[in-house]
Design a protein around this motif. Sequence first.
Motif, short mmCIF file in Angstrom:
data_model
loop_
_atom_site.label_atom_id
_atom_site.label_comp_id
_atom_site.label_asym_id
_atom_site.label_seq_id
_atom_site.Cartn_x
_atom_site.Cartn_y
_atom_site.Cartn_z
N ASP A 63 28.94 -29.35 23.98
CA ASP A 63 29.00 -27.89 23.86
C ASP A 63 30.39 -27.38 23.50
OD1 ASP A 63 26.62 -27.28 26.56
OD2 ASP A 63 26.35 -27.84 24.46
N GLN A 64 31.39 -28.21 23.63
CA GLN A 64 32.75 -27.79 23.27
C GLN A 64 32.97 -27.77 21.76
OE1 GLN A 64 35.19 -26.61 25.38
NE2 GLN A 64 33.48 -26.65 26.80
N PHE A 65 32.07 -28.42 21.04
CA PHE A 65 32.20 -28.52 19.59
C PHE A 65 31.20 -27.59 18.90
CE2 PHE A 65 34.97 -32.21 19.03
CZ PHE A 65 34.90 -32.84 20.25
N SER A 66 31.62 -27.06 17.76
CA SER A 66 30.68 -26.32 16.92
C SER A 66 31.13 -26.46 15.47
CB SER A 66 30.61 -24.84 17.32
OG SER A 66 31.86 -24.22 17.15
N VAL A 67 30.17 -26.30 14.57
CA VAL A 67 30.49 -26.34 13.15
C VAL A 67 29.92 -25.10 12.50
CG1 VAL A 67 30.70 -28.83 12.86
CG2 VAL A 67 28.44 -27.76 12.69
N GLU A 68 30.54 -24.75 11.39
CA GLU A 68 30.12 -23.54 10.69
C GLU A 68 30.46 -23.68 9.22
OE1 GLU A 68 30.44 -18.87 11.95
OE2 GLU A 68 32.31 -19.97 11.74
N ARG A 69 29.61 -23.08 8.40
CA ARG A 69 29.92 -22.97 6.98
C ARG A 69 29.95 -21.47 6.70
NH1 ARG A 69 30.44 -25.76 2.33
NH2 ARG A 69 29.20 -25.21 0.51
N PRO A 70 31.10 -20.85 6.93
CA PRO A 70 31.18 -19.39 6.91
C PRO A 70 31.01 -18.78 5.52
CG PRO A 70 33.36 -20.35 7.18
CD PRO A 70 32.38 -21.48 7.27
N ASP A 71 31.28 -19.55 4.48
CA ASP A 71 31.11 -19.04 3.13
C ASP A 71 30.63 -20.19 2.26
OD1 ASP A 71 34.66 -19.01 3.21
OD2 ASP A 71 33.40 -20.63 2.49
N GLY A 72 30.67 -20.04 0.96
CA GLY A 72 30.14 -21.09 0.10
C GLY A 72 31.01 -22.29 -0.09
N SER A 73 32.21 -22.27 0.50
CA SER A 73 33.11 -23.38 0.23
C SER A 73 33.65 -24.08 1.48
CB SER A 73 34.28 -22.90 -0.64
OG SER A 73 35.02 -21.91 0.03
N ASN A 74 33.87 -23.35 2.55
CA ASN A 74 34.49 -23.94 3.72
C ASN A 74 33.48 -24.49 4.72
OD1 ASN A 74 37.52 -23.32 3.56
ND2 ASN A 74 36.57 -21.37 3.03
N PHE A 75 33.91 -25.54 5.42
CA PHE A 75 33.10 -26.16 6.47
C PHE A 75 34.07 -26.42 7.62
CE2 PHE A 75 29.86 -28.26 8.57
CZ PHE A 75 30.05 -29.62 8.74
N THR A 76 33.82 -25.79 8.77
CA THR A 76 34.80 -25.85 9.85
C THR A 76 34.25 -26.56 11.07
OG1 THR A 76 34.13 -23.71 10.75
CG2 THR A 76 35.88 -23.70 9.10
N LEU A 77 35.18 -27.17 11.80
CA LEU A 77 34.89 -27.78 13.10
C LEU A 77 35.74 -27.05 14.13
CD1 LEU A 77 33.65 -30.08 14.89
CD2 LEU A 77 35.72 -31.39 14.37
N LYS A 78 35.08 -26.50 15.15
CA LYS A 78 35.80 -25.80 16.20
C LYS A 78 35.67 -26.57 17.50
CE LYS A 78 35.26 -21.28 16.83
NZ LYS A 78 34.66 -20.00 17.30
N ILE A 79 36.79 -26.74 18.17
CA ILE A 79 36.78 -27.30 19.52
C ILE A 79 37.23 -26.17 20.44
CG2 ILE A 79 37.55 -29.16 21.04
CD1 ILE A 79 38.43 -30.70 18.54
N ARG A 80 36.35 -25.75 21.34
CA ARG A 80 36.60 -24.53 22.11
C ARG A 80 37.74 -24.67 23.10
NH1 ARG A 80 31.69 -22.48 20.53
NH2 ARG A 80 30.17 -24.01 21.13
N SER A 81 37.76 -25.72 23.85
CA SER A 81 38.76 -25.91 24.89
C SER A 81 39.16 -27.38 24.86
CB SER A 81 38.17 -25.55 26.26
OG SER A 81 39.12 -25.79 27.30
N THR A 82 40.26 -27.65 24.17
CA THR A 82 40.62 -29.03 23.89
C THR A 82 41.00 -29.80 25.14
OG1 THR A 82 42.84 -28.24 23.34
CG2 THR A 82 41.33 -28.67 21.51
N LYS A 83 40.68 -31.09 25.12
CA LYS A 83 41.05 -32.01 26.19
C LYS A 83 41.98 -33.07 25.61
CE LYS A 83 36.67 -33.03 27.10
NZ LYS A 83 35.72 -32.03 26.57
N LEU A 84 42.69 -33.74 26.50
CA LEU A 84 43.60 -34.79 26.04
C LEU A 84 42.88 -35.82 25.18
CD1 LEU A 84 45.71 -35.44 29.28
CD2 LEU A 84 46.38 -34.10 27.27
N GLU A 85 41.65 -36.16 25.58
CA GLU A 85 40.91 -37.20 24.88
C GLU A 85 40.36 -36.75 23.53
OE1 GLU A 85 40.44 -36.12 28.01
OE2 GLU A 85 38.29 -35.93 28.50
N ASP A 86 40.59 -35.48 23.18
CA ASP A 86 40.19 -35.02 21.85
C ASP A 86 41.24 -35.38 20.80
OD1 ASP A 86 38.85 -31.96 23.25
OD2 ASP A 86 37.80 -33.83 22.75
N SER A 87 42.37 -35.89 21.24
CA SER A 87 43.41 -36.31 20.30
C SER A 87 42.86 -37.42 19.41
CB SER A 87 44.64 -36.81 21.05
OG SER A 87 45.25 -35.77 21.77
N ALA A 88 42.90 -37.18 18.10
CA ALA A 88 42.31 -38.13 17.15
C ALA A 88 42.55 -37.63 15.74
CB ALA A 88 40.80 -38.28 17.39
#
Lengths: 115, 111
Positions: A63-88
């Motif tokens: 649930d901390q992750f979400s993706v979105e294609r807000p327009d015809g070109s961009n594709f985003t990955l959102k991490i709501r509340s980052t944790k140390l183990e999200d480092s990558a």
Amino acid sequence: EPEVTQTPSHQVTQMGQEVILRCVPISNHLYFYWYRQILGQKVEFLVSFYNNEISEKSEIFDDQFSVERPDGSNFTLKIRSTKLEDSAMYFCASSLITSGANVLTFGAGSRLTVL
Amino acid sequence: TQLLEQSPQFLSIQEGENLTVYCNSSSVFSSLQWYRQEPGEGPVLLVTVVTGGEVKKLKRLTFQFGDARKDSSLHITAAQPGDTGLYLCAGSRTNAGKSTFGDGTTLTVKP
């Protein structure tokens, strides 16, 4: 040659902060993906996206992750509340299914460092 | 869980030698790809194989897909220092589904 572009190339953030990673897939590709690679480990699937919705996601994509294609070109990955183990390294990929094969074109990646 | 096991994990050879990298699974894949990844960059596609028993050649690189579509090999003839890098195999079970990656083989070719 068409390429997948990702921004930022490197982001440093504090634990608990929100992060948005951006990707511009190849223009005529229809399928979009996010993968991540923790330092020294294998490339891991996070999520696939087709026709403006998630088609498949892994156990990592909680649930901390979400993706979105807000327009015809961009594709985003959102991490709501980052944790140390999200480092990558986070890789965006896109594909155009041809000849029965799933051939991915990867971006150069966004390195996320969570402190 | 679909697992792809690559071997060897590390390989260090002299320029001019031949080598083979293996990618094995207990699962059947509809296609299998080989990628090469440089440090700090994303994987770059080398080849995709779709048909069981298929053999593809890319200059000094020969790729083979097993008859049962569960395994693959990458053979490099007369390796050169420029071949140094991380080689990844990845398989997918459907045309647009996720790709499962192996752990990778780190190849070092010494001049």
